[in-house]
Enzyme design. Structure first.
Site, mmCIF file in Angstrom:
data_model
loop_
_atom_site.group_PDB
_atom_site.id
_atom_site.type_symbol
_atom_site.label_atom_id
_atom_site.label_comp_id
_atom_site.label_asym_id
_atom_site.label_seq_id
_atom_site.Cartn_x
_atom_site.Cartn_y
_atom_site.Cartn_z
ATOM 1 N N GLU A 278 0.824 -1.207 0.000
ATOM 2 C CA GLU A 278 0.000 0.000 0.000
ATOM 3 C C GLU A 278 0.865 1.268 0.000
ATOM 4 O O GLU A 278 0.443 2.322 -0.455
ATOM 5 C CB GLU A 278 -0.944 -0.005 1.209
ATOM 6 C CG GLU A 278 -2.346 0.460 0.878
ATOM 7 C CD GLU A 278 -3.336 0.283 2.008
ATOM 8 O OE1 GLU A 278 -2.973 0.444 3.178
ATOM 9 O OE2 GLU A 278 -4.505 -0.025 1.707
ATOM 10 N N HIS A 299 6.237 -27.464 -0.242
ATOM 11 C CA HIS A 299 5.521 -28.578 -0.875
ATOM 12 C C HIS A 299 4.433 -28.082 -1.821
ATOM 13 O O HIS A 299 3.612 -28.861 -2.292
ATOM 14 C CB HIS A 299 4.943 -29.493 0.213
ATOM 15 C CG HIS A 299 6.012 -30.125 1.051
ATOM 16 N ND1 HIS A 299 6.422 -31.431 0.893
ATOM 17 C CD2 HIS A 299 6.787 -29.607 2.039
ATOM 18 C CE1 HIS A 299 7.401 -31.691 1.751
ATOM 19 N NE2 HIS A 299 7.635 -30.600 2.460
ATOM 20 N N LYS A 413 -13.927 0.992 -4.039
ATOM 21 C CA LYS A 413 -14.988 1.456 -3.129
ATOM 22 C C LYS A 413 -16.062 2.198 -3.914
ATOM 23 O O LYS A 413 -17.262 1.967 -3.720
ATOM 24 C CB LYS A 413 -14.408 2.383 -2.061
ATOM 25 C CG LYS A 413 -13.540 1.667 -1.037
ATOM 26 C CD LYS A 413 -13.131 2.639 0.062
ATOM 27 C CE LYS A 413 -12.046 2.052 0.924
ATOM 28 N NZ LYS A 413 -11.398 3.041 1.777
HETATM 29 O O1 PA5 Z 1 -3.208 1.660 6.146
HETATM 30 C C1 PA5 Z 1 -4.266 2.238 5.915
HETATM 31 O O2 PA5 Z 1 -4.358 3.469 5.960
HETATM 32 C C2 PA5 Z 1 -5.522 1.459 5.595
HETATM 33 O O3 PA5 Z 1 -5.242 0.103 5.503
HETATM 34 C C3 PA5 Z 1 -6.573 1.690 6.678
HETATM 35 O O4 PA5 Z 1 -6.029 1.350 7.916
HETATM 36 C C4 PA5 Z 1 -7.833 0.849 6.429
HETATM 37 O O5 PA5 Z 1 -8.364 1.159 5.184
HETATM 38 C C5 PA5 Z 1 -8.872 1.081 7.522
HETATM 39 O O6 PA5 Z 1 -9.202 2.439 7.596
HETATM 40 P P1 PA5 Z 1 -9.976 3.032 8.830
HETATM 41 O O7 PA5 Z 1 -9.095 2.948 10.038
HETATM 42 O O8 PA5 Z 1 -10.282 4.447 8.466
HETATM 43 O O9 PA5 Z 1 -11.231 2.222 9.011
#
Ligand code: PA5
Length: 425
Positions: A278, A299, A413
């Site tokens: 990410e 395996h 989304k």
């Molecule tokens: O690393 C990140 O920013 C994302 O993975 C968020 O943690 C994830 O989308 C969850 O978001 P939120 O804490 O707003 O629910």
């Protein structure tokens, strides 16, 4: 503390060639002047963390341990993987702890959610709902269900005392709800993004509830920070690791495979995949982070790693002293032919599997890097998490990428909201 053995392509000359760039980027991280610099709160958090809140968390965790049988931790992505991975790595996959921890909010799976809800019907449970934005759909749906079940079981008043919310200090739907209902709340600081938040209440509340020494976890991070902060590249294992990643990326090895020899560390690999995937996977750049648990996956994936398309390199996390161990017994008949191993423990066998595999893969042309951890405890895990977070920021800046946003995630989304009929989509 950890040791690092880099693959043999990373010579002293290669490291020297990166020295200037690494020094400059380190300054950018320290002085918070790079892209996404309003999300660099995690850099100094192991020193600047909110001590009063941590004390409150430790006290509240004792209350949860004394009064409930189950804690449901409800969150996704960075609001989930830190606690889950640390919990499994430290307490194991079959933890006999008196407080059971269950994760929800990380999926729309009707099977999973319905099974957890059924399981909770006759359990005395508390909830830790975690969301920075407060609007993440997976988490919100799960929390709505959990809240309703809890209120039906124990009534609204008692439910209020069993719900702990971790969210933004001021804004968001969860913050509004928590204030209105009077839940105990903890803060996910505005300048720390989800995947860099394991040392905040996002990770520490659930971990403290599970009996983990969260102060040792943060101390590990603090020591990692001071080790990494000012050391020149020739002594700086974290930035040497980042240099290795950049070198692999630019030399036709686009896939990094995180390898552990401990199934209870497979969620650490998931945390790593989120952190690097990410943070770096933008503008059609970045290494693809993948993972395997050996020897199990030898395996299945072993054949590909040894002989398939030569696109990957490995980063192996090798824990030298496991917490638990077991001895292979003698058998009079020896029909399975295993008496040559009698009296040996499994840690020895696992270590030989690691050594044999390392040699096989390196002989087969796969660059392999090894991170050696003496043991897996809260302190070492804190050190390891911070090591990777800092390496990730260095790696992303080397690619000229902002490590702290995730614009691509919004696309699915939008489509999903449109299909679900949400207003405005
Ligand atoms: O690393 C990140 O920013 C994302 O993975 C968020 O943690 C994830 O989308 C969850 O978001 P939120 O804490 O707003 O629910």
């Amino acid at each position: 503390m950890l040791e690092l053995r880099l693959n043999k392509l990373i010579t002293e000359d290669v490291l020297k060639g990166y020295e200037k760039q690494v020094n400059e980027i380190n300054k950018v991280i320290k002085n918070k002047t790079g892209a996404g610099n309003d999300f660099l709160g995690w850099v100094d958090w192991p020193v600047n963390y909110d001590k009063d809140e941590l004390n409150r968390i430790i006290k509240d965790a004792k209350y949860v341990r004394d009064n409930f049988d189950v804690l449901v931790v409800c969150g996704i992505g960075g609001s989930y993987l830190g606690a889950r991975s640390a919990l499994e790595a430290l307490n194991g996959l079959k933890s006999p702890d008196k407080l059971e921890i269950i994760f929800m909010g990380q999926t729309f799976s009707p099977n999973y959610v319905a099974q957890v809800m059924k399981y909770l019907e006759d359990k005395n449970f508390a909830i830790n709902v975690i969301s920075k934005s407060g609007t993440t759909t997976e988490t919100s749906i799960s929390f709505r269900l959990l809240k309703e079940l809890l209120e039906k079981k124990v009534g609204k008043e008692k439910a209020r005392k069993a719900i702990f919310a971790t969210t933004d200090k001021e804004k968001g739907a969860l913050k509004t709800l928590a204030t209105q209902e009077g839940y105990v709340t903890y803060v996910l600081p505005g300048d720390i993004g989800g995947r860099y938040s394991v040392f905040t209440a996002v990770g520490t509340f659930a971990l403290a509830c599970a009996g983990v020494d969260v102060e040792a976890l943060i101390k590990g991070a603090r020591d990692a920070r001071s080790e990494i902060q000012d050391k020149p590249l020739k002594d700086n294992l974290c930035y040497q690791y980042a240099v290795m990643r950049d070198y692999m990326y630019r030399h036709n090895k686009p896939v990094e495979m995180y390898v552990t020899y401990e199934p209870q560390m497979s969620q650490i690999s998931e945390w790593l995949k989120q952190l690097f995937g990410e943070s770096e996977g933008k503008e059609h750049k970045g290494l693809y982070p993948s993972s395997a648990t050996f020897s199990t996956d030898l395996h299945s994936l072993g054949q590909y790693i040894q002989d398939g398309t030569p696109l990957l390199f490995e980063t192996i996390i090798n824990v030298l002293n496991p917490k638990d161990d077991i001895v292979i017994p003698h058998d009079n008949e020896d029909l399975d032919g295993l008496n040559y191993l009698e009296g040996k423990n499994l840690a020895f066998v696992n270590q030989k599997a690691f050594e044999g595999t390392l040699k096989a893969h390196e002989d087969g042309g796969v660059p392999c890097n090894v991170i050696y951890l003496d043991k897996l405890d809260a302190y070492n895990l804190g050190y390891l998490f911070y090591f990777f977070m800092r390496a990730c920021a260095m790696s992303a800046y080397m690619l000229d990428i902002n490590p702290f946003n995730q614009p691509g995630v919004e696309v699915y989304k939008k489509n999903m909201f449109h299909l679900l009929g949400k207003k405005g989509y």
